[in-house]
Design an enzyme around this catalytic site. Structure first.
Site, short mmCIF file in Angstrom:
data_model
loop_
_atom_site.label_atom_id
_atom_site.label_comp_id
_atom_site.label_asym_id
_atom_site.label_seq_id
_atom_site.Cartn_x
_atom_site.Cartn_y
_atom_site.Cartn_z
N CYS A 1 0.84 -1.20 0.00
CA CYS A 1 0.00 0.00 0.00
C CYS A 1 0.88 1.25 0.00
O CYS A 1 2.10 1.17 0.05
CB CYS A 1 -0.93 0.01 1.22
N CYS B 1 3.36 1.52 2.84
CA CYS B 1 4.60 0.74 2.63
C CYS B 1 5.57 1.53 1.77
O CYS B 1 6.77 1.61 2.06
CB CYS B 1 4.27 -0.58 1.92
N ASP C 1 12.24 24.08 -34.48
CA ASP C 1 13.40 24.36 -35.31
C ASP C 1 12.96 24.18 -36.76
O ASP C 1 11.96 23.52 -37.04
CB ASP C 1 14.52 23.37 -34.95
N ASP D 1 16.10 18.71 -33.73
CA ASP D 1 16.76 17.46 -34.09
C ASP D 1 18.27 17.55 -34.12
O ASP D 1 18.95 16.53 -34.20
CB ASP D 1 16.28 17.00 -35.47
N ASP E 1 20.37 22.53 -31.52
CA ASP E 1 19.09 22.67 -30.80
C ASP E 1 19.20 22.25 -29.34
O ASP E 1 18.28 22.50 -28.55
CB ASP E 1 18.00 21.81 -31.47
#
Length: 740
Positions: free
Chosen positions: A12, A15, A430, A629, A633
């Site tokens: 639970c 715990c 970009d 990419d 960037d």
């Protein structure tokens, strides 16, 4: 250092809180996060002060099982089989017990037949003793609740097991006391036995745990499906012969053969053969991808047609598939910040429930003098308040959502990114390689007087065919597409940055920039109008001259991906603004932005300029996602609230991003935002249910309705309601598997 530890025995939210508190108190621990749904603990610690083994020993000492785990290992433990066995035993004995104990209590005077020697009226001692004997196997089936529950209680960190252990023990001990009274001759106690209550509570809790385990198993399907994709063996060329070897023996540098219908065993490059490969299991794209020498191939994808011979580049844990499994696994083990609220509550929840149960017992006993009635209230409060639903509310939604994202082609690196993505208000793109394909295409040919399109492409492509410049390659591709034959060029001379000079079929050919023509004193005045037009369109021009006279112009541009236009439109429909950040010149940038449907464009930006643009957007109160990419960037991806890397981008961009798309399809950007919103909505629904259930359930179980003449909640019904709360939270989260 970051250690991944598998923890067993967490039942639970309490715990989970206890494991975190235990580890956090150790010297050298910087942070730790336990996940109830995955049974996984992630600890950041100083390796010079603390080892993973020491952390494991501390967890074991606290009463839980622990072992070191690979970060990419499948995360959802399979607990269904042992639970099914325990459930079968407890259910069988509990049903017999209910029949004997309650068969004479049916309405309308109905009485179920029982053997005379255990009839409650004819032989009350045997009646009570039989119930005791039938209860013992049920308690044995639920034995795990007791050592864990009482150990946690004694260490002042009570959990769900403590509630079950205290409640059923109280009912059992009181029933044993009643049995002693019956044997002593006080037969009134035959109607005060609670053996069946203890047994039914244990059976129902085990039923709930079994349903939970089954549902949690479904949450891990996505990562298990990925793990099962790899082939078991591969055909490699060694010592000039083809041989089959186990997949684990394939190493980088091996040449492997993939036959039609076979799975590709490693990431690599085609060296011989042509075929089409089904990459849908990795990318979600249903159309097979054509492969020829030089094409990249990826482990676990399926070769559909011709045989391929490939060079292995990445194997084992280095493949794209392994990276995806690792990323999904780490995201599923992580917590969203919204989970902190549940963590804080669960840390104090169980002690408060224990106090509330004792208080309710004392009040009802004082009011009625009936210890049996007060015990019913005590048991109902303890059982209904199990905090399982509270601990599961966040992780089950994160696990299901990130798994579904992986199936659709979107990888979330952690729970924090998942939560932030739901609040994105601006997406900054970009240009080159993101909104565009990154490769220029020759789009227009303008002919000077005396020349036609075929002649211009023949001269230009023949001059440029040996050049590696992107514009030269674009011209060559256009000529090849139109079936134009090339001539051999002689007296070839390349002018770096300007173009080329050569002789083709007795014609002196110049191909390149306007500056090359100016220096060669070749005037293109008659074509100035065309040059201005294409420049305003953001296109790059290649000038072509033959024998020192203008022959024509070829315009090239980096084309907008088809998915870019759709992605920007979908973002607009979600109420999200799109902007473009690029280092390109303003005219080219504005042309691309216009084609993509983006109205706001920032051009001529260096990497620090992109960072400044993102900061300005953030300072205006907007949550900004950056989509890129390239290496340039990376700073902007880091600065943004959420960095999104396109799958075919550089490793640096992918490392800096919080979200990675498996394929270069910008439609995955709005999809990732929609998915994150769906996950956060699901988490809020789960938390509302978990908190609301306890806010209503505890007062009802404490007999608040009974004060006003309403019905009381019996302990078995409270146990059933507790099971329903956990299962309902998981079932709600599993709806995310249908997200599209």
């Amino acid at each position: 250092m970051k250690s991944h530890i598998k923890v067993t025995g967490m039942t639970c939210a309490a715990c989970q809180a206890r494991v975190e508190k235990t580890v956090r108190e150790m010297a050298g621990v910087n942070s730790c996060s336990a996940n109830l749904a995955t049974g996984r603990l992630v600890v950041e610690h100083d390796a010079s002060l603390l080892s993973a083994e020491s952390i494991i020993q501390r967890i074991v000492k606290a009463g839980y099982g622990a072992s070191e785990q690979n970060s990419g290992e499948a995360q959802i433990p399979d607990e269904t089989r042992p639970l099914r066995v325990r459930l079968a035993v407890s259910s069988a004995f509990a049903l017999i017990l209910i029949y004997i104990a309650m068969g004479h209590m049916l309405p309308f005077g109905i009485k179920l037949p029982v053997p005379p020697f255990i009839d409650h009226e004819l032989n009350p001692a045997a009646f009570a003793l039989t119930q005791l004997l039938l209860t013992l196997p049920v308690i044995a089936a639920g034995y795990r609740f007791y050592p864990k529950g009482f150990r946690a209680l004694l260490s002042r960190s009570p959990n769900m097991d403590s509630l079950i252990a205290v409640g059923t023990s109280a009912a059992f001990i009181y029933s044993v006391y009643a049995l002693a009274k019956i044997i002593a001759g006080d037969h009134e106690y035959a109607m005060r036995l609670y053996f069946e209550t203890s047994a039914v509570i244990i059976a129902l809790v085990l039923l709930g745990k079994s349903l939970e385990a089954k549902q949690k198993g479904r949450m891990g399907e996505a990562i298990r499906k990925l793990a099962r994709l790899s082939p078991g063996s591969a055909f490699v060329i060694r010592d000039g012969t083809e041989r089959e070897v186990p997949i684990g023996e394939v190493v980088a540098g091996d040449v492997f053969v993939v036959k039609p219908g076979g799975k590709i065993p490693a990431d690599g490059a085609v060296v011989d053969g042509e075929s089409s490969v089904d990459e849908s299991m990795l990318t979600g794209e249903s159309v097979p991808v054509d492969k020829r020498p030089g094409s990249r191939v990826y482990a676990a994808t399926i070769n559909r047609q011709g045989a391929l011979r490939c060079l292995a580049l990445n194997t084992g844990e280095e493949t794209l598939l392994a990276g995806i499994i690792k990323m999904v696994g780490e995201a599923q083990a992580d917590k969203a910040p919204i989970a902190k609220l549940a963590d804080k509550v669960s840390g104090i929840f169980v002690p408060v429930v224990l106090c509330a149960a004792v208080f309710a017992f004392a009040c009802w006993f004082a009011a009625t003098g009936d210890v049996s009635f007060a015990l019913d209230i005590f048991l109902a409060v303890l059982v209904i308040a199990c905090p399982c639903a509270l601990g599961l509310a966040t992780p089950v939604a994160v696990i299901t959502g990130t798994g579904r994202g992986a199936e659709l082609g979107v990888l979330f690196k952690d729970g924090e990114v998942l939560q932030k993505a739901a609040s994105i208000s601006v997406v900054a793109f970009d240009k080159t390689g993101t909104l565009t394909s990154g490769e220029p295409e020759a789009t227009d040919v303008v002919c000077a007087e005396g020349f036609d399109r075929k002649k211009i492409l023949e001269l230009a492509a023949s001059a440029e065919k040996n050049s590696e410049h992107p514009l030269a390659q674009a011209i060559v591709r256009l000529a090849e597409a139109e079936g134009i034959a090339f001539d051999e060029a002689s007296e070839f001379e390349a002018a770096a940055g300007f173009g080329v000079k050569c002789r083709i079929g007795g014609v002196d050919v110049f191909a390149g920039s306007a500056r090359l023509m100016d220096e060669s004193k070749i005037s293109f005045a008659e074509m100035d109008g065309d040059a201005v037009y294409f420049s305003n369109e953001g296109k790059t021009l290649v000038y072509l001259a033959a024998n020192s006279k203008p022959a024509g112009l070829i315009a090239a541009t980096d084309t907008v991906r088809e998915s870019s236009v759709l992605a920007v439109r979908q973002l607009r429909e979600q109420g999200i603004e799109s902007v473009m950040l690029t280092g390109d010149n303003p005219r080219a940038a504005e042309a691309i932005a216009r084609q993509a449907g983006i109205s706001e464009c920032y051009a001529g930006l260096l990497p620090d300029g992109k960072i400044e643009a993102i900061k300005n957007l953030q300072n205006s109160g907007k949550t900004v996602a950056m989509v890129g990419d390239g290496i340039n960037d990376a700073p902007a991806l880091t600065q943004s609230s959420v960095g999104i890397a396109i799958g075919d981008g550089t490793d640096i961009a992918i490392d800096c991003a919080g979200i990675v798309t498996i394929r270069a399809d910008l439609r995955l950007v709005p999809l990732s935002i929609r998915l994150s919103k769906a996950v956060m909505r699901n988490i809020k629904q789960n938390l509302f249910w978990a908190f609301g259930y306890n806010m209503l359930g505890i007062p009802v179980a404490a007999g608040l309705l009974g004060v006003f003449g309403g019905p009381l909640l019996s302990p078995p019904f409270a146990a059933a309601a507790m099971c329903l709360s956990s299962v309902s939270v998981i079932t709600n989260a599993l709806r995310l598997k249908r997200f599209k």
